[in-house]
Design a protein around this motif. Sequence first.
Motif, PDB file in Angstrom:
ATOM      1  N   SER A  68      59.504  37.703  -7.617  1.00  0.00           N
ATOM      2  CA  SER A  68      60.760  38.450  -7.420  1.00  0.00           C
ATOM      3  C   SER A  68      61.443  37.908  -6.165  1.00  0.00           C
ATOM      4  CB  SER A  68      60.450  39.935  -7.244  1.00  0.00           C
ATOM      5  OG  SER A  68      59.806  40.128  -5.999  1.00  0.00           O
ATOM      6  N   ALA A  69      62.714  38.329  -5.969  1.00  0.00           N
ATOM      7  CA  ALA A  69      63.475  37.839  -4.809  1.00  0.00           C
ATOM      8  C   ALA A  69      62.765  38.213  -3.502  1.00  0.00           C
ATOM      9  CB  ALA A  69      64.880  38.406  -4.848  1.00  0.00           C
ATOM     10  N   GLY A  70      62.298  39.439  -3.431  1.00  0.00           N
ATOM     11  CA  GLY A  70      61.614  39.890  -2.216  1.00  0.00           C
ATOM     12  C   GLY A  70      60.344  39.082  -1.966  1.00  0.00           C
ATOM     13  N   GLU A  71      59.611  38.816  -3.045  1.00  0.00           N
ATOM     14  CA  GLU A  71      58.370  38.032  -2.905  1.00  0.00           C
ATOM     15  C   GLU A  71      58.678  36.607  -2.460  1.00  0.00           C
ATOM     16  OE1 GLU A  71      55.394  40.148  -6.173  1.00  0.00           O
ATOM     17  OE2 GLU A  71      56.875  38.674  -6.863  1.00  0.00           O
ATOM     18  N   ARG A  72      59.740  36.041  -3.016  1.00  0.00           N
ATOM     19  CA  ARG A  72      60.119  34.670  -2.619  1.00  0.00           C
ATOM     20  C   ARG A  72      60.431  34.612  -1.125  1.00  0.00           C
ATOM     21  NH1 ARG A  72      64.186  32.777  -7.498  1.00  0.00           N
ATOM     22  NH2 ARG A  72      62.923  33.720  -9.113  1.00  0.00           N
ATOM     23  N   GLN A  73      61.153  35.647  -0.650  1.00  0.00           N
ATOM     24  CA  GLN A  73      61.496  35.612   0.770  1.00  0.00           C
ATOM     25  C   GLN A  73      60.250  35.784   1.634  1.00  0.00           C
ATOM     26  OE1 GLN A  73      63.450  34.124   2.387  1.00  0.00           O
ATOM     27  NE2 GLN A  73      65.349  35.278   2.639  1.00  0.00           N
ATOM     28  N   ARG A  74      59.277  36.539   1.149  1.00  0.00           N
ATOM     29  CA  ARG A  74      58.042  36.688   1.931  1.00  0.00           C
ATOM     30  C   ARG A  74      57.271  35.368   1.985  1.00  0.00           C
ATOM     31  NH1 ARG A  74      54.930  41.711  -0.177  1.00  0.00           N
ATOM     32  NH2 ARG A  74      56.441  41.885  -1.869  1.00  0.00           N
ATOM     33  N   VAL A  75      57.296  34.629   0.849  1.00  0.00           N
ATOM     34  CA  VAL A  75      56.667  33.293   0.848  1.00  0.00           C
ATOM     35  C   VAL A  75      57.412  32.388   1.825  1.00  0.00           C
ATOM     36  CG1 VAL A  75      56.156  31.238  -0.541  1.00  0.00           C
ATOM     37  CG2 VAL A  75      55.843  33.508  -1.534  1.00  0.00           C
ATOM     38  N   ALA A  76      58.754  32.495   1.827  1.00  0.00           N
ATOM     39  CA  ALA A  76      59.558  31.644   2.722  1.00  0.00           C
ATOM     40  C   ALA A  76      59.257  31.971   4.192  1.00  0.00           C
ATOM     41  CB  ALA A  76      61.039  31.851   2.429  1.00  0.00           C
ATOM     42  N   GLY A  79      51.414  40.286   2.640  1.00  0.00           N
ATOM     43  CA  GLY A  79      51.079  41.142   1.496  1.00  0.00           C
ATOM     44  C   GLY A  79      51.207  40.418   0.172  1.00  0.00           C
ATOM     45  N   MET A  80      50.986  39.103   0.191  1.00  0.00           N
ATOM     46  CA  MET A  80      51.167  38.291  -1.025  1.00  0.00           C
ATOM     47  C   MET A  80      49.838  37.736  -1.555  1.00  0.00           C
ATOM     48  SD  MET A  80      54.350  38.067  -1.966  1.00  0.00           S
ATOM     49  CE  MET A  80      54.442  36.546  -2.881  1.00  0.00           C
ATOM     50  N   GLU A  81      48.747  38.385  -1.194  1.00  0.00           N
ATOM     51  CA  GLU A  81      47.430  37.823  -1.561  1.00  0.00           C
ATOM     52  C   GLU A  81      47.225  37.698  -3.069  1.00  0.00           C
ATOM     53  OE1 GLU A  81      48.067  40.423   0.287  1.00  0.00           O
ATOM     54  OE2 GLU A  81      46.625  42.057   0.081  1.00  0.00           O
ATOM     55  N   HIS A  82      47.913  38.552  -3.844  1.00  0.00           N
ATOM     56  CA  HIS A  82      47.721  38.496  -5.300  1.00  0.00           C
ATOM     57  C   HIS A  82      48.708  37.562  -5.993  1.00  0.00           C
ATOM     58  CE1 HIS A  82      44.918  41.663  -4.703  1.00  0.00           C
ATOM     59  NE2 HIS A  82      45.849  42.511  -4.259  1.00  0.00           N
ATOM     60  N   ARG A  83      49.630  36.979  -5.244  1.00  0.00           N
ATOM     61  CA  ARG A  83      50.679  36.157  -5.867  1.00  0.00           C
ATOM     62  C   ARG A  83      50.655  34.707  -5.367  1.00  0.00           C
ATOM     63  NH1 ARG A  83      52.829  37.998 -10.071  1.00  0.00           N
ATOM     64  NH2 ARG A  83      55.058  37.891  -9.620  1.00  0.00           N
ATOM     65  N   MET A  84      49.582  34.337  -4.707  1.00  0.00           N
ATOM     66  CA  MET A  84      49.508  33.014  -4.060  1.00  0.00           C
ATOM     67  C   MET A  84      49.644  31.847  -5.027  1.00  0.00           C
ATOM     68  SD  MET A  84      46.435  33.284  -1.380  1.00  0.00           S
ATOM     69  CE  MET A  84      46.297  34.578  -0.188  1.00  0.00           C
ATOM     70  N   ASP A  85      49.108  32.031  -6.247  1.00  0.00           N
ATOM     71  CA  ASP A  85      49.072  30.903  -7.185  1.00  0.00           C
ATOM     72  C   ASP A  85      50.260  30.880  -8.133  1.00  0.00           C
ATOM     73  OD1 ASP A  85      46.745  29.807  -6.182  1.00  0.00           O
ATOM     74  OD2 ASP A  85      45.508  31.240  -7.284  1.00  0.00           O
ATOM     75  N   GLN A  86      51.240  31.743  -7.872  1.00  0.00           N
ATOM     76  CA  GLN A  86      52.410  31.793  -8.758  1.00  0.00           C
ATOM     77  C   GLN A  86      53.437  30.735  -8.373  1.00  0.00           C
ATOM     78  OE1 GLN A  86      52.681  33.775 -11.444  1.00  0.00           O
ATOM     79  NE2 GLN A  86      50.605  34.491 -10.991  1.00  0.00           N
ATOM     80  N   GLN A  87      54.149  30.235  -9.384  1.00  0.00           N
ATOM     81  CA  GLN A  87      55.288  29.351  -9.132  1.00  0.00           C
ATOM     82  C   GLN A  87      56.440  30.230  -8.621  1.00  0.00           C
ATOM     83  OE1 GLN A  87      53.266  26.191 -10.167  1.00  0.00           O
ATOM     84  NE2 GLN A  87      55.434  25.852  -9.876  1.00  0.00           N
TER      85      GLN A  87
END
Lengths: 377, 221
Positions: free
Chosen positions: B143-151, B130-138
């Motif tokens: 957010s913490a939750g988003e970082r863990q999803r990337v991880a 569910g991270m399709e809109h945040r792919m190009d972010q550093q």
Amino acid sequence: MAMSLSFTGYVLKNLRRRRLRTILTLSGIGMAVGAFVGLVGFSTAFEQQWMRIYSSSGTDFSVIQGSFLNTTLDDSATAKIRALPMVAQVSPTIFNLMDVTPDVNALVYGWNPNAFEFNSLKILAGQRVRNGQREVMLGDMLAQDLNKKPGDTLELQGTEFKVTAIYHAASTLEAAAIVMPLGQLQQLSGMDGKVSTIDVRLRPAPAGESQETYLKQAQAAIQAAIPGARAVPAAERASSNQFVKLAQTSAWGTSLLALLIGILGIANTMAMSVFERTREIGILRALGWKQWQVLAHIEVEAALLGLGGGMIGIGLGWCALCVLAALPQTASFFVANLQWPLLVKALGIAILAGLIAGALPAWRAGKLSPVDALRCD
Amino acid sequence: MSGPILEVRNLFKSYDDGRIEALRGVDLSIDAGEFVTISGHSGSGKSTLLHLLGGLDIPSSGSVLFRGALLGSAVNLDTYRSDHVGFVFQAFYLLPTLRAIENVQAPMLAARHHDGDRGQRAATLLREMGMEHRMDQQPSKLSAGERQRVAIARALANDPEILLADEPTGNLDSTNSARIMEILTGIQKSRGMTLIVVTHEDEIARAAPRHIRIHDGRIAS
């Protein structure tokens, strides 16, 4: 389509992340390589100009004194060499460096007025100097700098000489120089009866004899005729010239010192980088990066710093050569030009410097245990 | 399920020249496709066990076997980490210079995935999270939750058979914790992966069909 991350892309991002440190390191190695390009470029161009003198005059051998302390030959040696059967022409010469004005110095050649070296000069105006006369000919580059023309006078070490001609020559060392009768320069330099070198042209090799064998025989015959003297082939003479040797030695010595400082700069940057990124290295190892991949990415980073610094250095070196070629004190010695072998050497040395500087930090990074690196704050 | 994927035999791990014993004779067998949680209080040795199972560290004595082959000798640890295991950490451990989509590609560089494949595969994994809109972010912009999803997407990059998560919800609020656990269990079921989660939270520990408790470096239950 989503962009793929490459190994080099990751390395470049790391370099961009610490911009100031990267720029400072690039400047350091750039200045070191710039010193190398400027100094070695100068000595190489200087040697080429000497080579051009020998090749344009058709000299086969230059006979010089063999010992280090005594650099002159007795003028009487000229007749002994002329008497050798394979010798076609001989030309005793003197060259000296003299102040022409407080700002300009120039090489001064003393030749006999019938010397074969005159054949390589193209007289643009006036006529050749005559024996026994206080006369000089000026190369066109020097004449332009001094604003002299035939009929003007030129003072050298308190003696006035009449300018008889303006000439053009292939080598800057002649085009920005002065030619006067040998006897006049002997008097001016306090070298009565002495010469610096005796240039020799040989007769063509006899049919059936190889040029190489013929040159070796001639060399041995000349050296036998003048004990203590060395007959140096023209091709070697340029590089064995004392001015050239001095220029090359100081160029390499200074450049190596500068490069050593550059290497220390990169080593410091890479060591700091590895230290600061210990946890990141742990992450990479946890993600499956192998020891050699971690080591390689640090080494590539260091090599890229070397390459970037090398390119900056070539630019700086070229600027330094242009400045030297424009300064009155050095303009007469060379023409600013950069040759491919020097550029390749400069980039090679810069990349090698990066690799050497990065080797220890890279090795340490590769040896880090993933779990220890991850624990690092 | 097809037999043990990981076996641990009489595993010891000590630090500081033997003065600290983190693990004291652990025996364990985990089947392929199993979901296991490991819990215990702080310093019990649960993270040390996870590091040894993941080939991040080497035991002082005893052995860890992957599909019957000894880790560190029959199976190269680097290859094991790059091809067979994915890690999710409490502190996320994203690479700060890389964008989200590039972070997901970092393990692929080790496994030599095809060049054109990397970006596409990373994008697909991030979409699954569910991270399709945040792919190009550093990472710093997430957010913490988003970082863990990337991880988590990164852990799946090389399609591993085993997913190891060390306190994956330790830095998250309750909503994000529930979301991350939902993602992890969903992945385990849909891909048939082996999932081993280290946690100190009872609720998460009880969520797995098999729950192992570690106490003073030994398996308590």
